[in-house]
Design an enzyme around this catalytic site. Structure first.
Site, PDB file in Angstrom:
ATOM      1  N   ARG A 142      -2.284   7.661  12.971  1.00 54.59           N
ATOM      2  CA  ARG A 142      -2.424   6.341  12.354  1.00 54.59           C
ATOM      3  C   ARG A 142      -1.639   5.271  13.118  1.00 54.59           C
ATOM      4  O   ARG A 142      -2.022   4.104  13.141  1.00 54.59           O
ATOM      5  CB  ARG A 142      -1.943   6.407  10.899  1.00 54.59           C
ATOM      6  CG  ARG A 142      -2.011   5.077  10.142  1.00 54.59           C
ATOM      7  CD  ARG A 142      -1.475   5.238   8.731  1.00 54.59           C
ATOM      8  NE  ARG A 142      -1.279   3.957   8.069  1.00 54.59           N
ATOM      9  CZ  ARG A 142      -2.198   3.328   7.345  1.00 54.59           C
ATOM     10  NH1 ARG A 142      -3.389   3.882   7.184  1.00 54.59           N
ATOM     11  NH2 ARG A 142      -1.931   2.166   6.780  1.00 54.59           N
ATOM     12  N   ILE A 199      -5.781  -2.761   7.258  1.00 58.13           N
ATOM     13  CA  ILE A 199      -5.999  -1.318   7.241  1.00 58.13           C
ATOM     14  C   ILE A 199      -5.413  -0.815   5.929  1.00 58.13           C
ATOM     15  O   ILE A 199      -4.287  -1.174   5.559  1.00 58.13           O
ATOM     16  CB  ILE A 199      -5.357  -0.616   8.459  1.00 58.13           C
ATOM     17  CG1 ILE A 199      -5.593   0.906   8.379  1.00 58.13           C
ATOM     18  CG2 ILE A 199      -3.881  -0.933   8.593  1.00 58.13           C
ATOM     19  CD1 ILE A 199      -5.159   1.652   9.636  1.00 58.13           C
ATOM     20  N   SER A 200      -6.180  -0.033   5.199  1.00 53.84           N
ATOM     21  CA  SER A 200      -5.761   0.417   3.870  1.00 53.84           C
ATOM     22  C   SER A 200      -4.533   1.310   3.956  1.00 53.84           C
ATOM     23  O   SER A 200      -4.208   1.877   5.008  1.00 53.84           O
ATOM     24  CB  SER A 200      -6.903   1.175   3.186  1.00 53.84           C
ATOM     25  OG  SER A 200      -7.992   0.324   2.926  1.00 53.84           O
ATOM     26  N   ALA A 201      -3.852   1.446   2.827  1.00 51.25           N
ATOM     27  CA  ALA A 201      -2.695   2.338   2.750  1.00 51.25           C
ATOM     28  C   ALA A 201      -3.140   3.780   2.959  1.00 51.25           C
ATOM     29  O   ALA A 201      -4.253   4.159   2.588  1.00 51.25           O
ATOM     30  CB  ALA A 201      -2.015   2.188   1.390  1.00 51.25           C
TER      31      ALA A 201
END
Length: 337
Positions: free
Chosen positions: A141, A165-167
């Site tokens: 990530r 960008i999502s968690a």
């Protein structure tokens, strides 16, 4: 377990406020002594102001939390074929969600590396299967997060062009929800692919040990697509090889219309909240397939659409969420105005 809706909280606060004012009038109506009357008035005003501040805090800041269970929520049968896709989705629960209950450990799965982040997600019960853990370990990530020091934090971060960008916990939830439809050889569409991180995770699940699997990411900001292609290629030799073979594809386009040329898809993931479910995406879902999509504007729900082998579509509400809106390119660049 019932959770206060936004309008319920407002209604309760208004009721308490009016009740305190009426009590003040009743208490002071028959009191003639100046000191006693002044004391009652000031006491009631103190209670009223306190209630007012509490109401303001509840309306603006109070986090309504919903437990995310292992299964999915209520089920609604929509119909079959193109007719079901055209049918409006049932009303969604009006919930303002900041996240699941704290005991579900969402927002707490931080790490100092990709491996420690995945370990935290496993330890907190969000990543439950080896299939999902292996996919998240295979894609670092940190290569996709733009903010230094936030690479493995369990929080969404901006990536430019009013996108995020999502968690990690949301990526993990969606991978777990879709895992049974992400077998080797399956086809998956990632709408609003952004950095390409989740598309790469999908590719590791459907393209490994087979020559049939296809993972498509579609993003309407060309600059994000170009950056995603570079980052996905360098994320692993496997991803670079799948891109050369045309089985891992990152394209620029309007994700609300899907990408029919590579469909139908066994799994569809949408990474932004649509006001209503796009008909084109349901049409491109293969029989036996599943789509995860956040739906709603202020109040949002992560919805699961399952299409049966007979073409009938079933809707389930998985959990309350908070996503950026799924918009046109122009609206996104202008800040959703």
């Amino acid at each position: 377990r019932y959770s206060f809706r936004h309008y319920d909280r407002v209604r309760v606060c208004v009721f308490v406020f009016v009740f305190v004012l009426r009590v003040r009038r009743l208490l002071t109506a028959g009191v003639t002594t100046g000191v006693v009357r002044a004391g009652l008035v000031w006491s009631c005003w103190l209670v009223t102001v306190t209630v007012g501040f509490c109401a303001l805090g509840i309306i603006i800041r109070f986090p309504v939390r919903v437990r995310v269970g292992a299964g999915l929520g209520s089920r609604v049968r929509l119909g079959s074929g193109a007719a079901s896709a055209a049918s409006p989705a049932p009303p969604l629960p009006a919930r303002h969600i900041r996240g699941p209950r704290s005991r579900d450990m969402s927002w707490r799965s931080h790490g100092t590396s990709n491996d420690t982040m995945v370990e935290a997600l496993e330890r907190n019960g969000i990543v439950k299967t080896k299939q999902v853990a292996d996919a998240m370990r295979a894609v670092d990530r940190g290569l996709f997060v733009r903010e230094k020091g936030m690479e493995y934090a369990d929080t969404p971060t901006p990536i430019g062009h009013n996108a995020t960008i999502s968690a990690p916990h949301m990526h993990a939830y969606c991978l777990e929800f879709l895992k049974d439809h992400l077998k080797p050889g399956a086809r998956v569409l990632d709408v609003g692919s952004g950095t390409g991180y989740l598309t790469a995770c999908f590719a590791h699940m459907v393209c490994n040990n087979t020559s049939e699997g296809v993972a498509v990411g579609i993003e309407h900001i060309p600059e994000l697509t170009a950056r995603a292609i570079t980052d996905v290629q360098r994320s692993s030799p496997s991803c670079a090889n799948w891109m050369n073979e045309g089985r891992l594809v990152l394209i620029t386009g309007d994700g609300r219309e899907g990408y029919a040329s590579k469909g139908p898809y066994d799994a569809i993931h949408v990474g932004a909240a649509a006001p209503t479910t796009p008909e084109a995406l349901i049409q491109q879902l293969a029989p036996g397939g599943r789509m995860m999509i956040p739906v709603g504007t202020f109040d949002q729900s992560l919805d699961c659409y399952d299409k049966g082998q007979d073409g009938k579509v079933t809707l389930r509400h998985a959990m309350g969420v908070r996503y950026v809106p799924l918009t046109s390119k122009q609206e996104q660049i202008s800040g959703y105005r």
